[in-house]
Design a protein around this motif. Structure first.
Motif, PDB file in Angstrom:
ATOM      1  N   ASN A 255       0.835  -1.208   0.000  1.00 40.67           N
ATOM      2  CA  ASN A 255       0.000   0.000   0.000  1.00 40.67           C
ATOM      3  C   ASN A 255       0.868   1.256   0.000  1.00 40.67           C
ATOM      4  OD1 ASN A 255       0.991  -0.577   2.542  1.00 40.67           O
ATOM      5  ND2 ASN A 255      -0.843   0.110   3.625  1.00 40.67           N
ATOM      6  N   PRO A 256       1.634   1.480  -1.063  1.00 42.52           N
ATOM      7  CA  PRO A 256       2.579   2.605  -1.082  1.00 42.52           C
ATOM      8  C   PRO A 256       1.916   3.968  -1.076  1.00 42.52           C
ATOM      9  CG  PRO A 256       2.443   1.573  -3.239  1.00 42.52           C
ATOM     10  CD  PRO A 256       1.677   0.698  -2.303  1.00 42.52           C
ATOM     11  N   VAL A 257       0.638   4.062  -1.439  1.00 41.80           N
ATOM     12  CA  VAL A 257      -0.070   5.344  -1.442  1.00 41.80           C
ATOM     13  C   VAL A 257      -0.974   5.474  -0.227  1.00 41.80           C
ATOM     14  CG1 VAL A 257      -1.806   6.739  -2.649  1.00 41.80           C
ATOM     15  CG2 VAL A 257       0.047   5.655  -3.938  1.00 41.80           C
ATOM     16  N   THR A 258      -1.783   4.462   0.051  1.00 43.00           N
ATOM     17  CA  THR A 258      -2.737   4.554   1.157  1.00 43.00           C
ATOM     18  C   THR A 258      -2.065   4.514   2.528  1.00 43.00           C
ATOM     19  OG1 THR A 258      -3.112   2.159   0.929  1.00 43.00           O
ATOM     20  CG2 THR A 258      -4.671   3.627  -0.147  1.00 43.00           C
ATOM     21  N   SER A 259      -0.766   4.255   2.571  1.00 40.42           N
ATOM     22  CA  SER A 259      -0.042   4.326   3.838  1.00 40.42           C
ATOM     23  C   SER A 259       0.505   5.732   4.110  1.00 40.42           C
ATOM     24  CB  SER A 259       1.119   3.318   3.829  1.00 40.42           C
ATOM     25  OG  SER A 259       2.042   3.617   2.788  1.00 40.42           O
ATOM     26  N   LEU A 260       0.366   6.649   3.160  1.00 40.23           N
ATOM     27  CA  LEU A 260       0.879   8.009   3.298  1.00 40.23           C
ATOM     28  C   LEU A 260      -0.119   8.893   4.035  1.00 40.23           C
ATOM     29  CD1 LEU A 260       2.221   8.500  -0.353  1.00 40.23           C
ATOM     30  CD2 LEU A 260       3.565   7.959   1.687  1.00 40.23           C
ATOM     31  N   PRO A 261       0.306  10.093   4.459  1.00 40.70           N
ATOM     32  CA  PRO A 261      -0.644  11.066   5.000  1.00 40.70           C
ATOM     33  C   PRO A 261      -1.742  11.371   3.983  1.00 40.70           C
ATOM     34  CG  PRO A 261       1.600  11.750   5.474  1.00 40.70           C
ATOM     35  CD  PRO A 261       1.700  10.564   4.568  1.00 40.70           C
ATOM     36  N   PHE A 262      -2.902  11.791   4.487  1.00 46.35           N
ATOM     37  CA  PHE A 262      -4.081  11.903   3.639  1.00 46.35           C
ATOM     38  C   PHE A 262      -3.871  12.845   2.458  1.00 46.35           C
ATOM     39  CE2 PHE A 262      -8.229  13.807   2.607  1.00 46.35           C
ATOM     40  CZ  PHE A 262      -8.912  12.660   2.233  1.00 46.35           C
ATOM     41  N   HIS A 263      -3.240  13.994   2.691  1.00 42.85           N
ATOM     42  CA  HIS A 263      -3.100  14.958   1.595  1.00 42.85           C
ATOM     43  C   HIS A 263      -2.204  14.415   0.478  1.00 42.85           C
ATOM     44  CE1 HIS A 263       0.561  15.763   3.936  1.00 42.85           C
ATOM     45  NE2 HIS A 263       1.065  16.371   2.861  1.00 42.85           N
ATOM     46  N   LEU A 264      -1.232  13.565   0.832  1.00 49.43           N
ATOM     47  CA  LEU A 264      -0.391  12.952  -0.192  1.00 49.43           C
ATOM     48  C   LEU A 264      -1.137  11.855  -0.945  1.00 49.43           C
ATOM     49  CD1 LEU A 264       3.032  12.727   1.693  1.00 49.43           C
ATOM     50  CD2 LEU A 264       2.299  14.420  -0.011  1.00 49.43           C
ATOM     51  N   GLN A 265      -2.069  11.199  -0.262  1.00 53.05           N
ATOM     52  CA  GLN A 265      -2.913  10.218  -0.949  1.00 53.05           C
ATOM     53  C   GLN A 265      -3.771  10.897  -2.010  1.00 53.05           C
ATOM     54  OE1 GLN A 265      -5.092   7.475   1.613  1.00 53.05           O
ATOM     55  NE2 GLN A 265      -3.639   7.836   3.288  1.00 53.05           N
ATOM     56  N   ILE A 266      -4.337  12.053  -1.661  1.00 53.68           N
ATOM     57  CA  ILE A 266      -5.183  12.781  -2.607  1.00 53.68           C
ATOM     58  C   ILE A 266      -4.353  13.269  -3.794  1.00 53.68           C
ATOM     59  CG2 ILE A 266      -6.663  14.795  -2.915  1.00 53.68           C
ATOM     60  CD1 ILE A 266      -7.872  12.472  -1.293  1.00 53.68           C
ATOM     61  N   LEU A 267      -3.131  13.723  -3.537  1.00 53.16           N
ATOM     62  CA  LEU A 267      -2.255  14.147  -4.626  1.00 53.16           C
ATOM     63  C   LEU A 267      -1.977  12.978  -5.568  1.00 53.16           C
ATOM     64  CD1 LEU A 267      -0.409  16.234  -5.982  1.00 53.16           C
ATOM     65  CD2 LEU A 267       1.415  15.507  -4.431  1.00 53.16           C
ATOM     66  N   ALA A 268      -1.727  11.801  -5.006  1.00 53.07           N
ATOM     67  CA  ALA A 268      -1.484  10.623  -5.831  1.00 53.07           C
ATOM     68  C   ALA A 268      -2.729  10.252  -6.636  1.00 53.07           C
ATOM     69  CB  ALA A 268      -1.050   9.448  -4.952  1.00 53.07           C
ATOM     70  N   SER A 269      -3.913  10.417  -6.036  1.00 55.40           N
ATOM     71  CA  SER A 269      -5.163  10.149  -6.758  1.00 55.40           C
ATOM     72  C   SER A 269      -5.319  11.094  -7.944  1.00 55.40           C
ATOM     73  CB  SER A 269      -6.369  10.291  -5.822  1.00 55.40           C
ATOM     74  OG  SER A 269      -6.364   9.308  -4.816  1.00 55.40           O
ATOM     75  N   ILE A 270      -4.994  12.374  -7.726  1.00 59.32           N
ATOM     76  CA  ILE A 270      -5.090  13.359  -8.807  1.00 59.32           C
ATOM     77  C   ILE A 270      -4.141  12.993  -9.934  1.00 59.32           C
ATOM     78  CG2 ILE A 270      -4.679  15.771  -9.417  1.00 59.32           C
ATOM     79  CD1 ILE A 270      -5.602  16.511  -6.593  1.00 59.32           C
ATOM     80  N   TYR A 271      -2.917  12.640  -9.588  1.00 61.13           N
ATOM     81  CA  TYR A 271      -1.948  12.286 -10.616  1.00 61.13           C
ATOM     82  C   TYR A 271      -2.394  11.054 -11.397  1.00 61.13           C
ATOM     83  CZ  TYR A 271       2.204  10.646 -12.952  1.00 61.13           C
ATOM     84  OH  TYR A 271       3.068  10.198 -13.895  1.00 61.13           O
ATOM     85  N   THR A 272      -2.923  10.065 -10.689  1.00 59.77           N
ATOM     86  CA  THR A 272      -3.381   8.851 -11.363  1.00 59.77           C
ATOM     87  C   THR A 272      -4.480   9.176 -12.363  1.00 59.77           C
ATOM     88  OG1 THR A 272      -2.834   7.528  -9.399  1.00 59.77           O
ATOM     89  CG2 THR A 272      -4.335   6.555 -10.999  1.00 59.77           C
ATOM     90  N   GLY A 273      -5.422  10.036 -11.953  1.00 61.55           N
ATOM     91  CA  GLY A 273      -6.487  10.424 -12.870  1.00 61.55           C
ATOM     92  C   GLY A 273      -5.967  11.183 -14.068  1.00 61.55           C
ATOM     93  N   VAL A 274      -5.042  12.122 -13.826  1.00 57.84           N
ATOM     94  CA  VAL A 274      -4.475  12.907 -14.923  1.00 57.84           C
ATOM     95  C   VAL A 274      -3.681  12.010 -15.866  1.00 57.84           C
ATOM     96  CG1 VAL A 274      -2.801  14.711 -15.484  1.00 57.84           C
ATOM     97  CG2 VAL A 274      -4.445  15.070 -13.645  1.00 57.84           C
ATOM     98  N   HIS A 275      -2.857  11.155 -15.296  1.00 60.96           N
ATOM     99  CA  HIS A 275      -1.959  10.329 -16.109  1.00 60.96           C
ATOM    100  C   HIS A 275      -2.727   9.299 -16.933  1.00 60.96           C
ATOM    101  CE1 HIS A 275       1.280   7.492 -17.110  1.00 60.96           C
ATOM    102  NE2 HIS A 275       2.104   8.500 -16.943  1.00 60.96           N
ATOM    103  N   SER A 276      -3.878   8.832 -16.428  1.00 64.18           N
ATOM    104  CA  SER A 276      -4.614   7.784 -17.134  1.00 64.18           C
ATOM    105  C   SER A 276      -5.593   8.327 -18.163  1.00 64.18           C
ATOM    106  CB  SER A 276      -5.363   6.898 -16.126  1.00 64.18           C
ATOM    107  OG  SER A 276      -6.264   7.683 -15.350  1.00 64.18           O
ATOM    108  N   THR A 277      -5.937   9.616 -18.099  1.00 63.62           N
ATOM    109  CA  THR A 277      -6.917  10.173 -19.038  1.00 63.62           C
ATOM    110  C   THR A 277      -6.341  11.216 -19.985  1.00 63.62           C
ATOM    111  OG1 THR A 277      -7.616  11.835 -17.399  1.00 63.62           O
ATOM    112  CG2 THR A 277      -8.832   9.748 -17.458  1.00 63.62           C
ATOM    113  N   VAL A 278      -5.406  12.042 -19.507  1.00 65.28           N
ATOM    114  CA  VAL A 278      -4.916  13.146 -20.335  1.00 65.28           C
ATOM    115  C   VAL A 278      -4.161  12.655 -21.580  1.00 65.28           C
ATOM    116  CG1 VAL A 278      -3.282  15.077 -20.380  1.00 65.28           C
ATOM    117  CG2 VAL A 278      -4.922  14.870 -18.513  1.00 65.28           C
TER     118      VAL A 278
END
Length: 433
Positions: free
Chosen positions: A211-234
């Motif tokens: 769990n390399p993302v969900t083990s991080l502080p919450f704000h870093l998890q959200i940043l990773a979620s944003i990047y995943t969405g951007v990277h997979s659709t843009v």
């Protein structure tokens, strides 16, 4: 874009699989009784070719993005082969052209006919064009269907019967405005992708834990979620916009044939609208596969319990999506994570996709009733906030998988103008898979 650089070794199996698929699609325009069995037999070498494209280690000597792009094409090919060659063994209804001006009328009629005892027969519904009757029409029909992913058509006045509203109701601007707008959007999205990539690369993620993302502080998890969405659709959005601009400029095609592939999904006011607008590439295949379960249920129950049938369709769609994306985990070499993390990663994949029906239920039972009496602006704000919040929350699980696949190490751009201005690093070296 890096994901479009398919290695030469994959060309032969890819083209062979596509040729067999095209021939099977063309055969569906004929009614000879022996053709269904012939298509079922032809499906075996076609699926083998697509499996070779997606999973053969010979083609993996490239970037992770290229390997995933090849896997996406392979899975799309396999799902369309299953649709054309196997699903039609129990459902012979063929895709139909629908005139755009009659699409709403056709959609209402198709919904009314969906749960009739004899199933959904598109030929008797208003707005549906007749099937081709001569060789030229059959070839044009097959080429248009073969190249259609979301239900759009090369003919600007029509769509396919599996097109979502965002495609069926799309009418493009003038050619000059269409081309200039797409070029401007591509440039803007490129800078967005570069900026988000710099933000994410500013820290290091540990792929050696499940769990390399969900083990991080919450704000870093959200940043990773944003990047995943951007990277997979843009990147996909940029490639399709470039193809659309070239087709309009060089082939003189109608601008009505090229709606944005993501359908303005991030402006959706509900989760249902988001997924309809996004309209996953495999939606038609998943819908067709669910018919196997659909026809096992008595017609009387289907007619009396439409909500249960909608729940079955949604559950099937997202479950198949989760299984499909789990298949991607077996596609890449596992240098990026220990083998023992494959099971947790598979669970994270299912968490993301199988939680979406739960979000749709919460939206239906709680969000809509709570906001129905609010002023329009407030209602739209609350509903959009729920959509964004739910997607960011659940995307954390998919971000765990994204890290394990090595996508946070992957460079989504080859030329980085922002890094060049800030650090003098204009060209990025791509990591091999």
């Amino acid at each position: 874009m890096p994901s479009s650089l398919i290695p030469p070794s994959a060309n032969l199996p890819l083209q062979s699989g596509m040729a067999i698929l095209f021939g099977c699609m063309l055969s569906t325009t004929f009614d000879h009784p022996s053709l269904p069995l012939l298509r079922a037999g032809a499906a075996i070498p076609a699926i083998y070719c697509f499996l070779d494209v997606g999973w053969s280690p010979i083609h993996r000597k490239s970037t992770t993005g290229v390997v995933l792009a090849m896997g996406s094409m392979a899975m799309l090919g396999i799902m369309r082969v299953v649709d054309v060659c196997f699903v039609r063994l129990w459902d012979e209804e063929r895709p139909r052209w629908i005139l755009k001006r009659s699409w709403k009328e056709w959609k209402e009629a198709s919904r009314a006919a969906r749960d009739l005892p004899d199933g959904h027969k598109g030929k008797d519904l208003p707005g549906a064009l007749p099937l081709p009757s001569n060789l030229k029409e059959r070839l044009l029909y097959t080429v248009d269907l073969f190249t259609s992913v979301q239900g759009g058509s090369w003919y600007g006045d029509r769509v396919w019967d599996f097109a979502p509203p965002s495609v069926a109701n799309y009418y493009g601007p003038s050619r000059w405005r269409f081309v200039s707008r797409n070029i401007a959007t591509i440039v803007t999205l490129y800078f967005v992708l570069d900026f988000v990539d710099i933000c994410v690369k500013s820290r290091t993620y540990d792929p050696s834990i499940p769990n390399p993302v969900t083990s991080l502080p919450f704000h870093l998890q959200i940043l990773a979620s944003i990047y995943t969405g951007v990277h997979s659709t843009v990147p996909m959005n940029m490639q399709t916009r470039l193809s659309a601009a070239l087709a309009v400029m060089l082939l003189n095609t109608s601008t009505n044939s090229w709606p944005p592939i993501t359908g303005d999904s991030w402006n959706a006011t509900s989760l249902a609208e988001f997924w309809i607008k996004l309209h996953h590439l495999f939606t038609r295949s998943f819908h067709r596969l669910h018919l196997g379960f659909h026809y096992l249920i008595p017609a009387s129950y289907r007619t009396k319990h439409p909500r249960a049938m909608r729940l079955l369709r949604r559950g099937t769609f997202f479950t198949l999506s989760g299984i499909l994306h789990m298949a991607f985990l077996t596609m890449l070499p596992v240098e990026h994570h220990a083998r023992q993390w494959m099971k947790p990663l598979a669970i994270s994949t299912l968490k993301f996709y199988c939680s979406q029906p739960l979000g749709l239920g919460i939206e239906k039972v709680l969000v809509f009733p709570i906001t129905k009496n609010l002023p329009l602006s407030a209602r739209m704000f609350v509903q959009r906030s729920f959509v964004v919040g739910w997607l960011l929350w659940t995307s954390r699980w998919w971000a765990d998988v994204w890290v394990a696949l090595g996508m946070f190490v992957e460079k989504p751009v080859l030329f980085s103008p922002l890094r060049g201005l800030l650090y003098g690093q204009w060209i990025l070296e791509q990591r091999k898979a």
